[in-house]
Design a protein around this motif. Sequence first.
Motif, PDB file in Angstrom:
ATOM      1  N   ASN A   1       0.822  -1.209   0.000  1.00 53.11           N
ATOM      2  CA  ASN A   1       0.000   0.000   0.000  1.00 53.11           C
ATOM      3  C   ASN A   1       0.864   1.271   0.000  1.00 53.11           C
ATOM      4  OD1 ASN A   1      -2.413  -1.404  -0.036  1.00 53.11           O
ATOM      5  ND2 ASN A   1      -2.560  -1.465   2.205  1.00 53.11           N
ATOM      6  N   TYR A   2       2.170   1.088  -0.058  1.00 51.71           N
ATOM      7  CA  TYR A   2       3.083   2.230   0.015  1.00 51.71           C
ATOM      8  C   TYR A   2       4.009   2.241  -1.193  1.00 51.71           C
ATOM      9  CZ  TYR A   2       1.338   2.762   4.738  1.00 51.71           C
ATOM     10  OH  TYR A   2       0.504   2.951   5.807  1.00 51.71           O
ATOM     11  N   SER A   3       4.558   3.405  -1.466  1.00 54.20           N
ATOM     12  CA  SER A   3       5.409   3.567  -2.637  1.00 54.20           C
ATOM     13  C   SER A   3       6.676   4.327  -2.270  1.00 54.20           C
ATOM     14  CB  SER A   3       4.660   4.329  -3.736  1.00 54.20           C
ATOM     15  OG  SER A   3       3.499   3.649  -4.128  1.00 54.20           O
TER      16      SER A   3
ATOM     17  N   ASN B   1       6.140  16.920   3.668  1.00 53.95           N
ATOM     18  CA  ASN B   1       7.601  16.897   3.721  1.00 53.95           C
ATOM     19  C   ASN B   1       8.163  18.227   3.232  1.00 53.95           C
ATOM     20  OD1 ASN B   1       8.557  14.050   4.462  1.00 53.95           O
ATOM     21  ND2 ASN B   1       7.038  13.631   2.861  1.00 53.95           N
ATOM     22  N   THR B   2       9.321  18.590   3.766  1.00 56.94           N
ATOM     23  CA  THR B   2       9.993  19.827   3.373  1.00 56.94           C
ATOM     24  C   THR B   2      11.477  19.562   3.153  1.00 56.94           C
ATOM     25  OG1 THR B   2       8.433  21.194   4.637  1.00 56.94           O
ATOM     26  CG2 THR B   2      10.533  22.189   4.053  1.00 56.94           C
TER      27      THR B   2
ATOM     28  N   TYR C   1      11.478  10.024  -1.461  1.00 59.01           N
ATOM     29  CA  TYR C   1      10.428   9.923  -0.449  1.00 59.01           C
ATOM     30  C   TYR C   1      10.060   8.444  -0.305  1.00 59.01           C
ATOM     31  CZ  TYR C   1      10.020  14.884  -1.585  1.00 59.01           C
ATOM     32  OH  TYR C   1      10.280  16.218  -1.814  1.00 59.01           O
ATOM     33  N   ARG C   2      10.326   7.877   0.859  1.00 61.19           N
ATOM     34  CA  ARG C   2      10.084   6.454   1.086  1.00 61.19           C
ATOM     35  C   ARG C   2       8.825   6.237   1.929  1.00 61.19           C
ATOM     36  NH1 ARG C   2      14.756   4.029  -0.576  1.00 61.19           N
ATOM     37  NH2 ARG C   2      16.657   5.301  -0.523  1.00 61.19           N
ATOM     38  N   ASN C   3       8.247   5.041   1.763  1.00 56.17           N
ATOM     39  CA  ASN C   3       7.062   4.664   2.536  1.00 56.17           C
ATOM     40  C   ASN C   3       5.960   5.713   2.463  1.00 56.17           C
ATOM     41  OD1 ASN C   3       7.927   2.140   3.385  1.00 56.17           O
ATOM     42  ND2 ASN C   3       8.876   2.932   5.253  1.00 56.17           N
TER      43      ASN C   3
END
Length: 547
Positions: free
Chosen positions: A441-443, A471-472, A483-485
């Motif tokens: 369900n994550y990318s 996120n920044t 960008y993980r998970n």
Amino acid sequence: MSNQKLAFLSKFYLLILVIISLWGCAAMQRPTGGPRDLTPPKVVKATPENMTRNFTAKQIQIEFDEFYKLTNQYQEISISPAQEKLPEYDVSKKLLTIKFKDSLQKNTTYVINFGKAIADVNENNVLKNFTYVFSTGPHIDSLSITGQVFNTSTQEREKEATVFLFPISQDSLMFGKKKPTIFTSTDSAGNFSLNNLREDTYAIYALKEQAANKIYDNDAELIAFLKKPIKVDKDTSGIKLNLFKQTPEKFRIVEKRFNQDGKLSFLFNRPLNKPAIKLLSPTALDGQKIVEFTKTRDSAFVYMRNMDFDSLSVQILENGKALDTVPMLKQRKERFDRATTFTFNINKNGMFKPNTDLIIKGNLPIESFDKSYFTLTEDSVAENNFTLQKDTANLRSIVMKYRFRPGSKYELTFNEGAVTNIYGDKNKKSAIKFQGDKIENYSVLTLQVKVPEAGKSYVVEMLDDQKNLLNTNVITADSKLIYRNILTGKYFFRVIYDNNGNGVWDSGNVRRKTYPENIWLSDKEVTLRPNWDAEETLVVPKEVIVP
């Protein structure tokens, strides 16, 4: 005639009267159902007519096609040029009579702007931006200014914003003190049009108000302006105004109080840079206080182990410099409700992100905990090979480390006395249920960012489909951001042109005539699919400098 017949006739006539009465009442009932009325009142007739030249009347009568009401007429209705003695407004059924109490200037175009003062009686549909124009001479001013109003933060067009003008000779005297006489409201697409203007040089502003007084007098209001005045000697179009929330120049504590659980809370009118709080008296309390600032640095909480006092002197500091000192009073033996509660990094659907630790966050700072009072079950089987440790970054949090499995169902029970807060209070028994979310369900998103000018600072922000900040990253050159998970869904990216290189967006200032830092919002929607490694390129355009 017999008494029996008389009685019969009396009952017969009474029955007829009842039927007639009921039929009449039913006939007078207002029809039900049908589409809702969404149409504001319309002007049927004006005497003298709108756009009248060589005007000499002492009053104006305007007739509408339905019953109407006049609301906040002395706030909403303006006359340009302004009059010292305000007119009188008489409402009678469908007729509005405006009686002048002041003399009119010769050879002058007058514009009466009704703002949002006129609405129908039943549905409150507002007749917006209706104007009545006349001239006391043979000529009517006909110049115009048109444009759009945007929100700097969202980059979206702003509806229901007030756009207004001050002749440049009056700008410094009027702005923020008196409402303008030349104004209009933006439509649903953020467009505005100011008409029947005389040849002059104007300062232009836009305002998104908290209170409908058309005066910039509230820190929470959004303001926009152009540095350079507009010389109106012909129709002017393409004006773009960017609304922003100005950081107040003068620091102010908006709210201060003791909460029911005993902590002090402060709300400031602006974020603080390197904030701090000091207890000046009693001095012994300063060393044992616990201070927590919110991420936005415009709020603070102060916890104290020792509550045996009736007054405090609290100092607020920024960059080591005192901004304000305020007293705080309470009863010396005042009792507080300190029921211990917890929140968790579990989403609203009860799903827990894979490959992460469980964060147990208390409502008050935690003094200690006893692992033996914690019970964890995985798919109804008790597990004990988890660890608990205090979060060094947050004294209200405990970090639970365990190999949470995707798809497994968990229940974490806090038995009574598992956690003790700094006041010595212990928790009551409670439990939380959740499920390990599936990895698919994550990318992972790899974002190649290309900037227009190397060496300059840019703040890249990742937003969800509700435009919430996730996120920044601060970059100064072309960069690869990973960008993980990231939960599958739709995402957007926003970039701040960080001109002063401090890594945050900086507001503008109306008095100093400085604009806020520009923001660019990419219109590209990034869709992340389950169990997918995605790559996208974000090309940041060159900054457009508004003169």
